[in-house]
Design an enzyme around this catalytic site. Structure first.
Site, PDB file in Angstrom:
ATOM      1  N   ARG A  66       0.833  -1.212   0.000  1.00 46.11           N
ATOM      2  CA  ARG A  66       0.000   0.000   0.000  1.00 46.11           C
ATOM      3  C   ARG A  66       0.862   1.254   0.000  1.00 46.11           C
ATOM      4  NH1 ARG A  66      -3.156  -3.192  -1.649  1.00 46.11           N
ATOM      5  NH2 ARG A  66      -4.772  -4.209  -0.427  1.00 46.11           N
ATOM      6  N   LYS A  69      -6.302   1.033   2.269  1.00 41.57           N
ATOM      7  CA  LYS A  69      -7.360   0.031   2.235  1.00 41.57           C
ATOM      8  C   LYS A  69      -7.123  -1.015   3.325  1.00 41.57           C
ATOM      9  CE  LYS A  69      -9.576  -3.295  -0.863  1.00 41.57           C
ATOM     10  NZ  LYS A  69      -9.566  -3.904  -2.213  1.00 41.57           N
TER      11      LYS A  69
END
Length: 598
Positions: A475, A511
């Site tokens: 990420r 996320k």
């Protein structure tokens, strides 16, 4: 052989399947023995094709030269046996054969020469003189020794020939035939002539002692001494002196004896030479096959060590192949890096001009290969490449199993190594951009934390790491900025002790994790010098200007008061802080709306 094999096969087909399996699978059956012998015969025929049928030399000159370079460890023993044989001939000569000055001189010279040869061979073996006992020297010594010993034996025969009977004979012998007629002949001065003939025949036995001398000079020498023996025997008139006509078999006994013995020696020499050469050929082929196996083993090991880390490959090499359980290992602190080239997808296009995209993949392969070559440096030996996913390069540090105390001490150096590697990847990509006239930009994300490493798959095994740390590192890359190294707060906390400069990006929506505080790694200060590596890095990060790079910024950087050990310094358009720690600098970017991950 083929007819017998075909008949045996037809008989086996007529039987039941069970009996057929029993016959073929039983190692003691005649069929299996016959097939094995047939295979061995075919192998021998194929190996005989490498030899000359007449001279028994190898058709390859290089192999023949290597065969001649072999040391003959039994050559000294052969010379010692020749000395014993010469001594036995001397004993026979002194006890049975009439003495002659020439034969005595030959006997003494032969024994002295053999003693000198033994001393010479002993010195060369002790001193290890190179080139003192080549195949040429061994052949010359063998020929000279055989000629000397045969000369002594031939001298014994010459002393018993009929040409000396009339001069030395003082009595006669009366022969009474069955018809009543009497014959008178001179008494033989040498009544033991058959011993002399036998000694001369045995004199050629010296050739059989020297095993590693080629059979061709042996056979030529054997032919020479045989012809010489027959000529001397015929010139002396021994066969005529015995009487009985031209077909009297007793007169031909010495000739037949030397011929049969010479043929046996020639056959023995050829068989021994053939066996030694075939043994050497088998040894060479076995050595070549072993070298090929070692080469294949090294290639397989190299491929295995390229697929798996060194300690994992050693685990599979040392483990039992029948017990291939799941390999896994847990680590408490591992640095994980994802480095991607976001604009490579825009570069990739399938056209006839670039061979339907092959040239684009060739350039990507060069980029990844340069990253791999960078990892070959000694400084980056602790970094392990995990895999490549498209244009994303995944690596980790700290995957070598260590004790707990050592792991805590080395996490700082490991993470520092990973950060330096990420910074140098920008230099490598800039060099490729300069040479290929492209504008590829690198985007890097780094995280640290616990992971689980393991190998998955029985075929094409894949070494990979799993855990929340890996997801967050991914990420950091996907939510990062082109030309920047985005790290988590934990990475910033560890690296701030190692003279690295950071810029606080703020909170970024990740996320599965919500909002996370992230930082941009700008570079590393070079000791006491105020000039830092980040300035050079910034210049290389934006070779085409900052206008081409869209920077996504987060929100909610920690306030100046919330950062322990930092004092606020006003700056134009941004809150700028400098640490009381001299080798740590932290900057803040202006607050803008939060960015959510796509």
């Amino acid at each position: 052989q083929r007819r017998a094999l075909r008949t045996a096969s037809e008989k086996l087909r007529n039987r039941s399947s069970f009996s057929t399996n029993v016959v073929y699978n039983t190692p003691g059956t005649r069929v299996n023995r016959y097939i094995s012998r047939l295979i061995e015969a075919r192998q021998t025929e194929s190996e005989m094709a490498d030899l000359n049928f007449i001279t028994l030399k190898y058709k390859q000159i290089e192999r023949e030269n290597k065969y001649h370079q072999l040391q003959d460890e039994y050559f000294t023993s052969a010379v010692v046996l020749s000395l014993i044989l010469a001594a036995l001939f001397g004993l026979v000569y002194l006890l049975i054969i009439p003495q002659s000055t020439i034969v005595l001189v030959l006997l003494v010279f032969c024994i002295c020469f053999l003693v000198a040869c033994i001393m010479y061979l002993h010195v060369t073996r002790v001193q290890c003189f190179p080139g003192c006992l080549t195949i040429q020297i061994r052949t010359i010594l063998c020929i000279f020794i055989v000629i000397l010993i045969y000369s002594v034996a031939q001298g014994c025969v010459v002393g018993c020939m009929p040409w000396v009977w009339n001069t030395n004979s003082s009595s006669s012998i009366v022969i009474i035939s069955p018809g009543g007629t009497n014959k008178t002949m001179n008494e033989l001065p040498c009544d033991t002539a058959h011993y002399a003939f036998l000694s001369c025949v045995v004199g050629t036995l010296t050739l059989a002692i020297f095993l590693r001398v080629s059979s061709l000079p042996k056979m030529i020498l054997l032919l020479f001494v045989t012809i010489l023996y027959i000529v001397i025997l015929e010139l002396s008139g021994y066969r005529k002196a015995l009487g009985g006509g031209s077909f009297y078999m007793r007169g031909y006994e010495p000739i037949l004896a030397i011929l049969l013995f010479s043929c046996a020696l020639a056959l023995h020499s050829r068989q021994v030479d053939l066996k030694l050469r075939l043994d050497y050929l088998w040894a060479v082929q076995a050595e070549e096959e072993r070298d090929d196996m070692e080469r294949v083993k090294l290639d397989n090991k190299r491929i295995l060590f390229n697929l798996l880390p060194a300690h994992v490959a050693q685990h599979f090499l040392m483990s039992n192949p029948r017990n291939m359980d799941l390999y896994y290992q847990s680590y408490s602190q591992v640095g994980v890096m994802f480095a991607s080239i976001p604009n490579f997808n825009d570069f990739y296009i399938e056209l006839d001009g670039n061979n339907m995209g092959v040239e684009c993949l060739r350039l990507l392969n060069e980029i990844i290969a340069d990253f791999d070559e960078l990892m070959d440096k000694e400084y980056y030996k602790d970094i392990e490449k995990i895999k490549t996913i498209g244009s994303t390069y995944m690596a980790a540090v700290g995957l070598v199993p260590t004790s707990g105390t050592k792991a805590k001490k080395s996490i700082y150096s490991h993470l520092s190594t990973l950060a330096d590697f990420a910074i140098e990847m920008f230099d490598v990509l800039d060099e490729i951009n300069y040479q290929s006239y492209n504008d590829f930009v690198l985007r890097v994300g780094i995280n640290v934390g616990p992971v689980v490493a393991g190998v998955i798959g029985a075929r094409r095994p894949q070494y990979d790491i799993w855990g929340n740390t890996v997801n967050v590192a991914s990420r950091m890359d996907s939510t990062g900025v082109q030309g920047k190294i985005q790290v988590t707060e934990e990475v910033q906390r560890i690296l701030k002790r190692c003279s690295y400069e950071f810029v606080c990006r703020g909170k970024v929506s990740v996320k599965g994790k919500g909002e996370m505080l992230t930082y941009f790694l700008e570079g590393k200060a070079d000791g006491n010098n105020s000039q830092t590596r980040s300035l050079n890095l910034e210049r290389k990060m934006y070779p085409y200007g900052r206008a081409n790079i869209q920077t996504k910024l987060g929100t909610s950087c920690p306030s100046v008061a919330s950062v322990a050990g930092f004092t606020a310094k006003p700056g134009p358009g941004a809150g700028q802080a400098s640490a009381t720690h001299t080798n740590q600098t932290l900057h803040y970017l202006p607050s803008v709306p939060a960015v959510k991950e796509a």
